[in-house]
Design a protein around this motif. Structure first.
Motif, PDB file in Angstrom:
ATOM      1  N   VAL A 196       0.847  -1.204   0.000  1.00  0.00           N
ATOM      2  CA  VAL A 196       0.000   0.000   0.000  1.00  0.00           C
ATOM      3  C   VAL A 196       0.881   1.252   0.000  1.00  0.00           C
ATOM      4  O   VAL A 196       1.796   1.386   0.805  1.00  0.00           O
ATOM      5  CB  VAL A 196      -0.928   0.023   1.239  1.00  0.00           C
ATOM      6  CG1 VAL A 196      -1.826   1.280   1.199  1.00  0.00           C
ATOM      7  CG2 VAL A 196      -1.765  -1.240   1.298  1.00  0.00           C
ATOM      8  N   THR A 197       0.556   2.165  -0.921  1.00  0.00           N
ATOM      9  CA  THR A 197       1.231   3.454  -0.987  1.00  0.00           C
ATOM     10  C   THR A 197       0.177   4.552  -0.987  1.00  0.00           C
ATOM     11  O   THR A 197      -0.798   4.486  -1.744  1.00  0.00           O
ATOM     12  CB  THR A 197       2.076   3.578  -2.267  1.00  0.00           C
ATOM     13  OG1 THR A 197       3.051   2.535  -2.284  1.00  0.00           O
ATOM     14  CG2 THR A 197       2.767   4.937  -2.341  1.00  0.00           C
ATOM     15  N   ILE A 198       0.342   5.549  -0.122  1.00  0.00           N
ATOM     16  CA  ILE A 198      -0.520   6.728  -0.132  1.00  0.00           C
ATOM     17  C   ILE A 198       0.251   7.824  -0.870  1.00  0.00           C
ATOM     18  O   ILE A 198       1.352   8.202  -0.458  1.00  0.00           O
ATOM     19  CB  ILE A 198      -0.886   7.184   1.291  1.00  0.00           C
ATOM     20  CG1 ILE A 198      -1.507   6.031   2.089  1.00  0.00           C
ATOM     21  CG2 ILE A 198      -1.827   8.383   1.233  1.00  0.00           C
ATOM     22  CD1 ILE A 198      -2.776   5.460   1.496  1.00  0.00           C
ATOM     23  N   ARG A 199      -0.313   8.313  -1.953  1.00  0.00           N
ATOM     24  CA  ARG A 199       0.377   9.269  -2.811  1.00  0.00           C
ATOM     25  C   ARG A 199      -0.612  10.274  -3.383  1.00  0.00           C
ATOM     26  O   ARG A 199      -1.826  10.186  -3.160  1.00  0.00           O
ATOM     27  CB  ARG A 199       1.089   8.533  -3.948  1.00  0.00           C
ATOM     28  CG  ARG A 199       0.154   7.701  -4.829  1.00  0.00           C
ATOM     29  CD  ARG A 199       0.828   7.275  -6.105  1.00  0.00           C
ATOM     30  NE  ARG A 199       0.013   6.377  -6.927  1.00  0.00           N
ATOM     31  CZ  ARG A 199      -0.965   6.773  -7.734  1.00  0.00           C
ATOM     32  NH1 ARG A 199      -1.291   8.070  -7.803  1.00  0.00           N
ATOM     33  NH2 ARG A 199      -1.641   5.888  -8.462  1.00  0.00           N
ATOM     34  N   TRP A 284     -12.139  -3.092   1.591  1.00  0.00           N
ATOM     35  CA  TRP A 284     -12.718  -2.632   2.853  1.00  0.00           C
ATOM     36  C   TRP A 284     -12.191  -3.476   4.015  1.00  0.00           C
ATOM     37  O   TRP A 284     -11.922  -4.668   3.879  1.00  0.00           O
ATOM     38  CB  TRP A 284     -14.240  -2.738   2.800  1.00  0.00           C
ATOM     39  CG  TRP A 284     -14.913  -1.653   1.998  1.00  0.00           C
ATOM     40  CD1 TRP A 284     -14.314  -0.648   1.310  1.00  0.00           C
ATOM     41  CD2 TRP A 284     -16.315  -1.495   1.792  1.00  0.00           C
ATOM     42  NE1 TRP A 284     -15.257   0.147   0.687  1.00  0.00           N
ATOM     43  CE2 TRP A 284     -16.498  -0.353   0.970  1.00  0.00           C
ATOM     44  CE3 TRP A 284     -17.437  -2.203   2.218  1.00  0.00           C
ATOM     45  CZ2 TRP A 284     -17.763   0.078   0.577  1.00  0.00           C
ATOM     46  CZ3 TRP A 284     -18.702  -1.769   1.824  1.00  0.00           C
ATOM     47  CH2 TRP A 284     -18.855  -0.626   1.011  1.00  0.00           C
ATOM     48  N   GLY A 285     -12.110  -2.834   5.187  1.00  0.00           N
ATOM     49  CA  GLY A 285     -11.772  -3.545   6.406  1.00  0.00           C
ATOM     50  C   GLY A 285     -10.331  -4.001   6.506  1.00  0.00           C
ATOM     51  O   GLY A 285     -10.009  -4.845   7.351  1.00  0.00           O
ATOM     52  N   GLN A 286      -9.451  -3.435   5.668  1.00  0.00           N
ATOM     53  CA  GLN A 286      -8.051  -3.867   5.673  1.00  0.00           C
ATOM     54  C   GLN A 286      -7.081  -2.716   5.932  1.00  0.00           C
ATOM     55  O   GLN A 286      -5.906  -2.803   5.610  1.00  0.00           O
ATOM     56  CB  GLN A 286      -7.720  -4.565   4.353  1.00  0.00           C
ATOM     57  CG  GLN A 286      -8.624  -5.777   4.087  1.00  0.00           C
ATOM     58  CD  GLN A 286      -8.162  -6.598   2.901  1.00  0.00           C
ATOM     59  OE1 GLN A 286      -7.083  -7.191   2.934  1.00  0.00           O
ATOM     60  NE2 GLN A 286      -8.968  -6.638   1.859  1.00  0.00           N
ATOM     61  N   GLN A 291      -5.269   4.596   6.624  1.00  0.00           N
ATOM     62  CA  GLN A 291      -4.072   5.218   6.060  1.00  0.00           C
ATOM     63  C   GLN A 291      -4.417   6.504   5.318  1.00  0.00           C
ATOM     64  O   GLN A 291      -3.688   7.506   5.414  1.00  0.00           O
ATOM     65  CB  GLN A 291      -3.359   4.238   5.129  1.00  0.00           C
ATOM     66  CG  GLN A 291      -2.726   3.059   5.854  1.00  0.00           C
ATOM     67  CD  GLN A 291      -1.864   2.210   4.944  1.00  0.00           C
ATOM     68  OE1 GLN A 291      -0.940   2.706   4.310  1.00  0.00           O
ATOM     69  NE2 GLN A 291      -2.166   0.927   4.866  1.00  0.00           N
ATOM     70  N   LEU A 292      -5.510   6.497   4.581  1.00  0.00           N
ATOM     71  CA  LEU A 292      -5.940   7.716   3.889  1.00  0.00           C
ATOM     72  C   LEU A 292      -6.303   8.801   4.898  1.00  0.00           C
ATOM     73  O   LEU A 292      -5.924   9.969   4.732  1.00  0.00           O
ATOM     74  CB  LEU A 292      -7.130   7.410   2.978  1.00  0.00           C
ATOM     75  CG  LEU A 292      -6.816   6.640   1.692  1.00  0.00           C
ATOM     76  CD1 LEU A 292      -8.102   6.123   1.053  1.00  0.00           C
ATOM     77  CD2 LEU A 292      -6.066   7.526   0.690  1.00  0.00           C
ATOM     78  N   MET A 293      -7.037   8.431   5.937  1.00  0.00           N
ATOM     79  CA  MET A 293      -7.426   9.412   6.953  1.00  0.00           C
ATOM     80  C   MET A 293      -6.199   9.995   7.647  1.00  0.00           C
ATOM     81  O   MET A 293      -6.118  11.214   7.880  1.00  0.00           O
ATOM     82  CB  MET A 293      -8.338   8.757   7.987  1.00  0.00           C
ATOM     83  CG  MET A 293      -9.754   8.462   7.490  1.00  0.00           C
ATOM     84  SD  MET A 293     -10.729   9.959   7.240  1.00  0.00           S
ATOM     85  CE  MET A 293     -10.941  10.509   8.930  1.00  0.00           C
TER      86      MET A 293
END
Length: 355
Positions: A196-199, A284-286, A291-293
């Motif tokens: 997972v990457t938040i970008r 969902w639920g993972q 992470q986005l929040m």
């Protein structure tokens, strides 16, 4: 002009005309009126003249004309997003010369006639400062009920002000008597946390995000339509805005969720921002929502100094409510008959995180 005695027989409620701009400005720039609205007492006439000359789909403007002088105004604006067209918002002001003489009641009656008998609105909502007791009493007389209170909603006169959210429901319940159940979620995706990457978003994300928006479970829990075309998503990604801040969650080169924060462009609400997000149901639920929040709240707190972060969430989305509470959001109230979609008319909580 000193306080005047108004003969209501001499008052005419009529549509707004651009020539009313000077009288409109005299009302909105009056310190006693500005203190009860969102405007500034420094608002210049040219700003009102531009507003007077503008047109806006769904907006219906009426004024109270007393022997050629506009002494009050009211707007009813129908929401034009497809799933909100059963509802609208209301805003009103009266010059202090005419306070307490029935002009507000005349304007309210005329505006609600438009809402009820011409637009067939089932829900009309408004915001009013908690200290404006005379206005609250007037709205209650016309069937508006308190749905909740937004804290630190507006800054003015040297302090933060709270706002009541009030609404008037009209007619029979406009939704189905037996709401449709939600679709079954897809099988959960398999991935490792390090995948997972938040970008920041990119134009090439359009196809992936379109698949998210169009999923019935995503549309159900947002204001999106499952029929929207990819061109709308492409346009969103191409249109940068200095008040709009966005992140995307990527898993194995696929965008599977997004979040945005939008800062208000109203000077007295510059301290607050709206939040919206979505995650593809297979993820969902993972932990991707968390992470986005975390990313957007770090931006709000440590870079933008946002004092109030607000959102709306359907009351039948308990997983969303739990996620928001985890990050410090509290329910401030509930909008009834708020949004139609997926075979039901849903109520929505409005929630906020206050610093």
């Amino acid at each position: 002009m000193s306080h005047s005695l108004i003969d209501l027989n001499e008052v005419t409620i009529r549509p707004f005309h651009p020539d009313d701009a000077a009288d409109q400005h005299a009302i909105v720039s009056h310190p006693s009126v500005a203190a009860m609205l969102l405007q500034l007492p420094s608002m210049e006439l040219i700003e009102t003249e531009r507003w007077a000359a503008s047109t806006k789909s769904g907006r219906h403007r009426l004024v109270a004309d007393w022997n050629g002088r506009v002494i009050g105004a009211i707007n009813v604006t129908q929401h034009l997003r497809p799933r909100l067209t059963h509802s609208g918002s209301l805003g009103m002001m009266v010059h202090p010369d005419a306070w307490g003489q029935g002009v507000g009641s005349q304007l309210m009656a005329a505006a609600l006639n438009i809402a009820d008998n011409w637009l067939n609105l089932s829900r009309v909502e408004l915001e009013v400062f908690t200290h404006n007791q005379s206005a609250i009493h007037l709205y209650e007389q016309f069937g508006f009920e308190l749905e909740g209170t937004s804290k630190k909603a507006v800054f003015g006169n040297g302090r933060f002000l709270d706002e009541h959210v009030m609404a008037r429901l009209h007619g029979a319940f406009p939704g189905p008597s037996e709401p449709a159940p939600p679709a079954s979620p897809p099988p959960p995706a398999t991935f490792a946390p390090e995948d997972v990457t938040i970008r920041l978003p990119r134009p090439k994300d359009a196809s992936d995000l379109h698949a998210c928006y169009c999923h019935p479970l995503v549309a159900r829990t947002t204001l999106q339509m499952p029929s929207q075309e990819i061109g709308l998503v492409q346009k969103r990604l191409e249109n940068a805005n200095k008040r709009l801040h966005r992140f995307v969650a990527e898993v194995s080169d696929t965008a599977v969720g997004s979040i945005f924060l939008y800062q208000s462009d109203t000077p007295r609400m510059a301290h607050k921002a709206k939040l919206g997000m979505m995650v593809h149901p297979a993820y969902w639920g993972q932990g991707i929502g968390s992470q986005l929040m975390a990313a957007v709240i770090d931006l709000a707190d440590n870079w933008l100094n946002v004092q109030r972060l607000e959102l709306e969430v359907n009351t039948d989305n308990p997983a969303g409510v739990r996620l928001y509470r985890k990050f410090g959001f509290e329910i401030e109230g509930t909008k009834r008959w708020h949004v139609f979609g997926d075979g039901r008319l849903a109520d929505s909580h409005f929630m906020a995180r206050i610093r």
